[in-house]
Design an enzyme around this catalytic site. Structure first.
Site, PDB file in Angstrom:
ATOM      1  CE  LYS A 138      -0.999  -8.475   0.931  1.00  0.00           C
ATOM      2  NZ  LYS A 138      -0.229  -7.272   1.276  1.00  0.00           N
TER       3      LYS A 138
ATOM      4  NE  ARG B 143      -4.965  -5.819   5.786  1.00  0.00           N
ATOM      5  CZ  ARG B 143      -4.903  -5.865   4.471  1.00  0.00           C
ATOM      6  NH1 ARG B 143      -5.428  -6.866   3.817  1.00  0.00           N
ATOM      7  NH2 ARG B 143      -4.294  -4.900   3.821  1.00  0.00           N
TER       8      ARG B 143
ATOM      9  NE  ARG C 284      -5.343   0.584  -2.646  1.00  0.00           N
ATOM     10  CZ  ARG C 284      -4.802  -0.487  -2.105  1.00  0.00           C
ATOM     11  NH1 ARG C 284      -4.409  -1.475  -2.879  1.00  0.00           N
ATOM     12  NH2 ARG C 284      -4.641  -0.589  -0.805  1.00  0.00           N
TER      13      ARG C 284
ATOM     14  NE  ARG D  77      -0.802   0.024  -4.771  1.00  0.00           N
ATOM     15  CZ  ARG D  77      -0.939  -0.905  -3.835  1.00  0.00           C
ATOM     16  NH1 ARG D  77      -0.734  -2.166  -4.113  1.00  0.00           N
ATOM     17  NH2 ARG D  77      -1.280  -0.571  -2.611  1.00  0.00           N
TER      18      ARG D  77
ATOM     19  NE  ARG E  92      -2.445   0.537   2.808  1.00  0.00           N
ATOM     20  CZ  ARG E  92      -2.058   0.928   1.595  1.00  0.00           C
ATOM     21  NH1 ARG E  92      -1.987   2.213   1.305  1.00  0.00           N
ATOM     22  NH2 ARG E  92      -1.728   0.039   0.694  1.00  0.00           N
TER      23      ARG E  92
HETATM   24  P1  ADP Z   1      -2.706  -3.425   1.021  1.00  0.00           P
HETATM   25  O1  ADP Z   1      -2.308  -4.855   1.178  1.00  0.00           O
HETATM   26  O2  ADP Z   1      -2.004  -2.766  -0.089  1.00  0.00           O
HETATM   27  O3  ADP Z   1      -2.631  -2.665   2.316  1.00  0.00           O
HETATM   28  P2  ADP Z   1      -5.483  -4.205   0.523  1.00  0.00           P
HETATM   29  O4  ADP Z   1      -6.033  -3.907  -0.818  1.00  0.00           O
HETATM   30  O5  ADP Z   1      -5.207  -5.615   0.854  1.00  0.00           O
HETATM   31  O6  ADP Z   1      -4.211  -3.300   0.645  1.00  0.00           O
HETATM   32  O7  ADP Z   1      -6.454  -3.613   1.653  1.00  0.00           O
HETATM   33  C1  ADP Z   1      -6.869  -2.271   1.665  1.00  0.00           C
HETATM   34  C2  ADP Z   1      -7.707  -1.972   2.907  1.00  0.00           C
HETATM   35  O8  ADP Z   1      -8.861  -2.831   2.934  1.00  0.00           O
HETATM   36  C3  ADP Z   1      -7.015  -2.252   4.257  1.00  0.00           C
HETATM   37  O9  ADP Z   1      -6.188  -1.194   4.667  1.00  0.00           O
HETATM   38  C4  ADP Z   1      -8.250  -2.459   5.159  1.00  0.00           C
HETATM   39  O10 ADP Z   1      -8.863  -1.231   5.476  1.00  0.00           O
HETATM   40  C5  ADP Z   1      -9.200  -3.220   4.261  1.00  0.00           C
HETATM   41  N1  ADP Z   1      -9.007  -4.687   4.388  1.00  0.00           N
HETATM   42  C6  ADP Z   1      -8.593  -5.527   3.412  1.00  0.00           C
HETATM   43  N2  ADP Z   1      -8.523  -6.790   3.858  1.00  0.00           N
HETATM   44  C7  ADP Z   1      -8.894  -6.755   5.166  1.00  0.00           C
HETATM   45  C8  ADP Z   1      -9.011  -7.708   6.195  1.00  0.00           C
HETATM   46  N3  ADP Z   1      -8.724  -9.013   5.981  1.00  0.00           N
HETATM   47  N4  ADP Z   1      -9.422  -7.309   7.423  1.00  0.00           N
HETATM   48  C9  ADP Z   1      -9.717  -6.033   7.656  1.00  0.00           C
HETATM   49  N5  ADP Z   1      -9.622  -5.055   6.746  1.00  0.00           N
HETATM   50  C10 ADP Z   1      -9.221  -5.399   5.501  1.00  0.00           C
END
Ligand code: ADP
Length: 191
Positions: A13, A88, A136, A127, A147
């Site tokens: 994404k 999400r 990360r 990554r 996740r």
């Molecule tokens: P990825 O898509 O690789 O899992 P992101 O960078 O989108 O990682 O998100 C990392 C973390 O940030 C998530 O695991 C969560 O803890 C938090 N997070 C991100 N976006 C949201 C969201 N819309 N609602 C709740 N938590 C979020």
């Protein structure tokens, strides 16, 4: 153009959003990036969400809904924006619908990036190795498993949610980056 990129962690994404920023001038609204920036800055919000993120759980809905609501009003969103990592879960999707309604904005399309999940572990491992300044905190097998589980339980149902709204399109996320990108641009040119 207002779009959502939907897909499990590691689907690409962020990579695809970045290409759309460069080529189309849309703004990328990545809740993950914004939350990581808050953690790095040591802000009150950052302190609140750090442990939750490290585990790979979702931070409270009001936190991300608040960030997005503020962010879409910024000038750089005028040409369009890409929601990356938001919504999400269904509560966030409903909050987004309401927010856009109140701002008299309309979502154009939701692009679901489909991937083979077994391959995600290798991608995330890669990554983690390539990230400048160290991986990360949530790019490890344990957090990734969580996740993915959170994705299945809470995020995957949004595919049906947006399918029912008639705005869902899918792309094959296992193709190479440029192919996925041109597939997405083709979809955007048709909406
Ligand atoms: P990825 O898509 O690789 O899992 P992101 O960078 O989108 O990682 O998100 C990392 C973390 O940030 C998530 O695991 C969560 O803890 C938090 N997070 C991100 N976006 C949201 C969201 N819309 N609602 C709740 N938590 C979020």
């Amino acid at each position: 153009m207002k779009l959502i990129l939907l897909g499990p962690p590691g689907a690409g994404k962020g990579t695809q959003a970045q290409k759309l920023v460069e080529e189309m001038g849309y703004a990328q609204l990545s809740t993950g990036d914004m939350l990581r920036a808050a953690v790095a800055a040591g802000s009150e919000m950052g302190l609140k969400v750090k442990d939750i993120m490290d585990r790979g759980d979702l931070v409270p809905d009001e936190v991300v809904v608040g960030i997005i609501s503020e962010r879409v009003d910024a000038a750089d969103c005028a040409k369009g924006f890409i929601l990356d990592g938001f919504p999400r879960n269904s509560a966030q999707a409903e909050a987004l619908d309401k927010m856009l309604d109140e701002k008299r904005l309309k979502l154009d399309v939701v692009v679901s990036i489909e991937v083979v999940e077994a391959d995600l572990f290798a991608r995330i491992e890669q990554r983690a190795k390539e990230t400048v300044g160290g991986p990360r905190a949530d790019d490890n097998v344990e957090a990734l498993k969580n996740r993915l589980q959170v994705y299945h339980e809470q995020t995957a149902p949004l595919i049906k949610y947006y399918g029912d709204q008639g705005v869902l399109k899918t792309v094959d996320g296992m193709a190479d980056i440029d192919t996925v990108s041109s597939d997405i641009k083709k979809i955007l040119s048709e909406v």
